[in-house]
Design a protein around this motif. Sequence first.
Motif, PDB file in Angstrom:
ATOM      1  N   ALA A 103      -5.059 -10.906   0.947  1.00  9.00           N
ATOM      2  CA  ALA A 103      -4.910 -11.042   2.401  1.00  9.00           C
ATOM      3  C   ALA A 103      -3.609 -11.764   2.755  1.00  9.00           C
ATOM      4  O   ALA A 103      -2.990 -11.465   3.777  1.00  9.00           O
ATOM      5  N   LYS A 104      -3.168 -12.686   1.921  1.00 11.45           N
ATOM      6  CA  LYS A 104      -1.923 -13.418   2.178  1.00 11.45           C
ATOM      7  C   LYS A 104      -0.720 -12.479   2.094  1.00 11.45           C
ATOM      8  O   LYS A 104       0.208 -12.567   2.896  1.00 11.45           O
ATOM      9  N   VAL A 105      -0.744 -11.560   1.144  1.00 12.10           N
ATOM     10  CA  VAL A 105       0.358 -10.608   0.967  1.00 12.10           C
ATOM     11  C   VAL A 105       0.529  -9.722   2.199  1.00 12.10           C
ATOM     12  O   VAL A 105       1.648  -9.438   2.630  1.00 12.10           O
ATOM     13  N   PHE A 106      -0.586  -9.302   2.792  1.00 17.00           N
ATOM     14  CA  PHE A 106      -0.540  -8.352   3.896  1.00 17.00           C
ATOM     15  C   PHE A 106      -0.773  -8.991   5.260  1.00 17.00           C
ATOM     16  O   PHE A 106      -0.883  -8.290   6.265  1.00 17.00           O
ATOM     17  N   GLU A 107      -0.817 -10.310   5.332  1.00 16.87           N
ATOM     18  CA  GLU A 107      -1.105 -11.026   6.576  1.00 16.87           C
ATOM     19  C   GLU A 107      -0.144 -10.678   7.710  1.00 16.87           C
ATOM     20  O   GLU A 107      -0.540 -10.615   8.873  1.00 16.87           O
ATOM     21  N   HIS A 108       1.106 -10.397   7.379  1.00 14.99           N
ATOM     22  CA  HIS A 108       2.110 -10.089   8.406  1.00 14.99           C
ATOM     23  C   HIS A 108       1.826  -8.771   9.138  1.00 14.99           C
ATOM     24  O   HIS A 108       2.416  -8.489  10.173  1.00 14.99           O
ATOM     25  N   LEU A 109       0.889  -7.972   8.628  1.00 16.98           N
ATOM     26  CA  LEU A 109       0.556  -6.699   9.262  1.00 16.98           C
ATOM     27  C   LEU A 109      -0.626  -6.806  10.226  1.00 16.98           C
ATOM     28  O   LEU A 109      -1.077  -5.797  10.768  1.00 16.98           O
ATOM     29  N   ASN A 110      -1.115  -8.024  10.459  1.00 19.86           N
ATOM     30  CA  ASN A 110      -2.221  -8.224  11.393  1.00 19.86           C
ATOM     31  C   ASN A 110      -1.859  -7.677  12.774  1.00 19.86           C
ATOM     32  O   ASN A 110      -0.780  -7.922  13.303  1.00 19.86           O
ATOM     33  N   GLY A 111      -2.765  -6.886  13.335  1.00 19.17           N
ATOM     34  CA  GLY A 111      -2.552  -6.330  14.670  1.00 19.17           C
ATOM     35  C   GLY A 111      -1.705  -5.077  14.706  1.00 19.17           C
ATOM     36  O   GLY A 111      -1.395  -4.577  15.783  1.00 19.17           O
ATOM     37  N   LYS A 112      -1.346  -4.542  13.547  1.00 19.33           N
ATOM     38  CA  LYS A 112      -0.515  -3.342  13.499  1.00 19.33           C
ATOM     39  C   LYS A 112      -1.336  -2.151  13.008  1.00 19.33           C
ATOM     40  O   LYS A 112      -2.372  -2.317  12.378  1.00 19.33           O
ATOM     41  N   THR A 113      -0.849  -0.970  13.301  1.00 21.69           N
ATOM     42  CA  THR A 113      -1.482   0.244  12.808  1.00 21.69           C
ATOM     43  C   THR A 113      -0.835   0.589  11.471  1.00 21.69           C
ATOM     44  O   THR A 113       0.394   0.675  11.375  1.00 21.69           O
ATOM     45  N   ILE A 114      -1.679   0.753  10.453  1.00 17.87           N
ATOM     46  CA  ILE A 114      -1.175   0.951   9.100  1.00 17.87           C
ATOM     47  C   ILE A 114      -1.936   2.065   8.392  1.00 17.87           C
ATOM     48  O   ILE A 114      -3.001   2.493   8.826  1.00 17.87           O
ATOM     49  N   SER A 115      -1.371   2.519   7.281  1.00 18.68           N
ATOM     50  CA  SER A 115      -2.102   3.384   6.353  1.00 18.68           C
ATOM     51  C   SER A 115      -2.069   2.677   5.007  1.00 18.68           C
ATOM     52  O   SER A 115      -1.104   1.981   4.680  1.00 18.68           O
ATOM     53  N   LEU A 116      -3.137   2.814   4.252  1.00 11.05           N
ATOM     54  CA  LEU A 116      -3.273   2.094   3.002  1.00 11.05           C
ATOM     55  C   LEU A 116      -3.954   2.977   1.974  1.00 11.05           C
ATOM     56  O   LEU A 116      -4.874   3.729   2.302  1.00 11.05           O
ATOM     57  N   GLU A 117      -3.467   2.911   0.737  1.00 13.82           N
ATOM     58  CA  GLU A 117      -4.079   3.631  -0.376  1.00 13.82           C
ATOM     59  C   GLU A 117      -4.354   2.636  -1.486  1.00 13.82           C
ATOM     60  O   GLU A 117      -3.522   1.771  -1.769  1.00 13.82           O
ATOM     61  N   ILE A 118      -5.516   2.764  -2.106  1.00 15.15           N
ATOM     62  CA  ILE A 118      -5.891   1.910  -3.222  1.00 15.15           C
ATOM     63  C   ILE A 118      -6.040   2.804  -4.448  1.00 15.15           C
ATOM     64  O   ILE A 118      -6.816   3.758  -4.441  1.00 15.15           O
ATOM     65  N   PHE A 119      -5.271   2.480  -5.490  1.00 15.00           N
ATOM     66  CA  PHE A 119      -5.320   3.227  -6.745  1.00 15.00           C
ATOM     67  C   PHE A 119      -5.868   2.331  -7.849  1.00 15.00           C
ATOM     68  O   PHE A 119      -5.535   1.151  -7.909  1.00 15.00           O
ATOM     69  N   VAL A 120      -6.679   2.906  -8.731  1.00 16.42           N
ATOM     70  CA  VAL A 120      -7.177   2.203  -9.908  1.00 16.42           C
ATOM     71  C   VAL A 120      -6.487   2.809 -11.120  1.00 16.42           C
ATOM     72  O   VAL A 120      -6.358   4.033 -11.212  1.00 16.42           O
ATOM     73  N   HIS A 121      -6.049   1.959 -12.032  1.00 19.93           N
ATOM     74  CA  HIS A 121      -5.384   2.428 -13.251  1.00 19.93           C
ATOM     75  C   HIS A 121      -6.434   2.636 -14.339  1.00 19.93           C
ATOM     76  O   HIS A 121      -7.101   1.687 -14.752  1.00 19.93           O
ATOM     77  N   LYS A 122      -6.593   3.873 -14.771  1.00 20.03           N
ATOM     78  CA  LYS A 122      -7.556   4.202 -15.820  1.00 20.03           C
ATOM     79  C   LYS A 122      -6.876   5.068 -16.857  1.00 20.03           C
ATOM     80  O   LYS A 122      -6.289   6.087 -16.524  1.00 20.03           O
ATOM     81  N   GLN A 123      -6.952   4.629 -18.102  1.00 14.77           N
ATOM     82  CA  GLN A 123      -6.388   5.371 -19.232  1.00 14.77           C
ATOM     83  C   GLN A 123      -4.943   5.792 -18.987  1.00 14.77           C
ATOM     84  O   GLN A 123      -4.553   6.930 -19.222  1.00 14.77           O
ATOM     85  N   LYS A 126      -3.383   6.311 -16.208  1.00 18.30           N
ATOM     86  CA  LYS A 126      -3.140   7.119 -15.012  1.00 18.30           C
ATOM     87  C   LYS A 126      -3.620   6.376 -13.773  1.00 18.30           C
ATOM     88  O   LYS A 126      -4.582   5.623 -13.821  1.00 18.30           O
ATOM     89  N   LYS A 127      -2.941   6.622 -12.639  1.00 22.85           N
ATOM     90  CA  LYS A 127      -3.366   6.058 -11.357  1.00 22.85           C
ATOM     91  C   LYS A 127      -4.294   7.048 -10.674  1.00 22.85           C
ATOM     92  O   LYS A 127      -3.918   8.192 -10.445  1.00 22.85           O
ATOM     93  N   GLU A 128      -5.519   6.584 -10.376  1.00 26.48           N
ATOM     94  CA  GLU A 128      -6.493   7.420  -9.670  1.00 26.48           C
ATOM     95  C   GLU A 128      -6.717   6.835  -8.283  1.00 26.48           C
ATOM     96  O   GLU A 128      -6.944   5.640  -8.138  1.00 26.48           O
ATOM     97  N   LEU A 129      -6.656   7.685  -7.260  1.00 20.88           N
ATOM     98  CA  LEU A 129      -6.886   7.242  -5.893  1.00 20.88           C
ATOM     99  C   LEU A 129      -8.341   6.831  -5.728  1.00 20.88           C
ATOM    100  O   LEU A 129      -9.249   7.621  -5.970  1.00 20.88           O
ATOM    101  N   LEU A 130      -8.564   5.572  -5.343  1.00 19.68           N
ATOM    102  CA  LEU A 130      -9.910   5.068  -5.097  1.00 19.68           C
ATOM    103  C   LEU A 130     -10.312   5.340  -3.652  1.00 19.68           C
ATOM    104  O   LEU A 130     -11.371   5.892  -3.386  1.00 19.68           O
TER     105      LEU A 130
END
Length: 108
Positions: free
Chosen positions: A27-47, A49-53
């Motif tokens: 939350a500290k890393v992204f705190e400056h984006l409070n109140g803004k419209t954003i898009s976010l992707e979360i990837f998990v690293h497995k074997q 490769k990056k897989e979209l979570l």
Amino acid sequence: MKEITGVVIKKTEKGSSVLTIDGVPIAKVFEHLNGKTISLEIFVHKQGKKELLQSYSGFAEVFYYEGTQQFYSGTKYVNDFFIEEDDLLEVIESSLNEAVTVVLREIE
């Protein structure tokens, strides 16, 4: 665009906890984006490769506090990270002790 990669760890101190990636509170890393419209992707690293979570888009509510209180020993953490109704910290916590990449873009 902001990107953070590392292992997800939950740091707990006397009942107060904060979700981190390689020791940095998410939350500290992204705190400056409070109140803004954003898009976010979360990837998990497995074997290797990056897989979209999950992917999200919408209004961000981000809050982070770290400090001490008069009648509380130790560090107190308060942190939230929502996009619309979705609790991003809860989603990222599902990948505890795994390597993840969080990619965040601000939408104009």
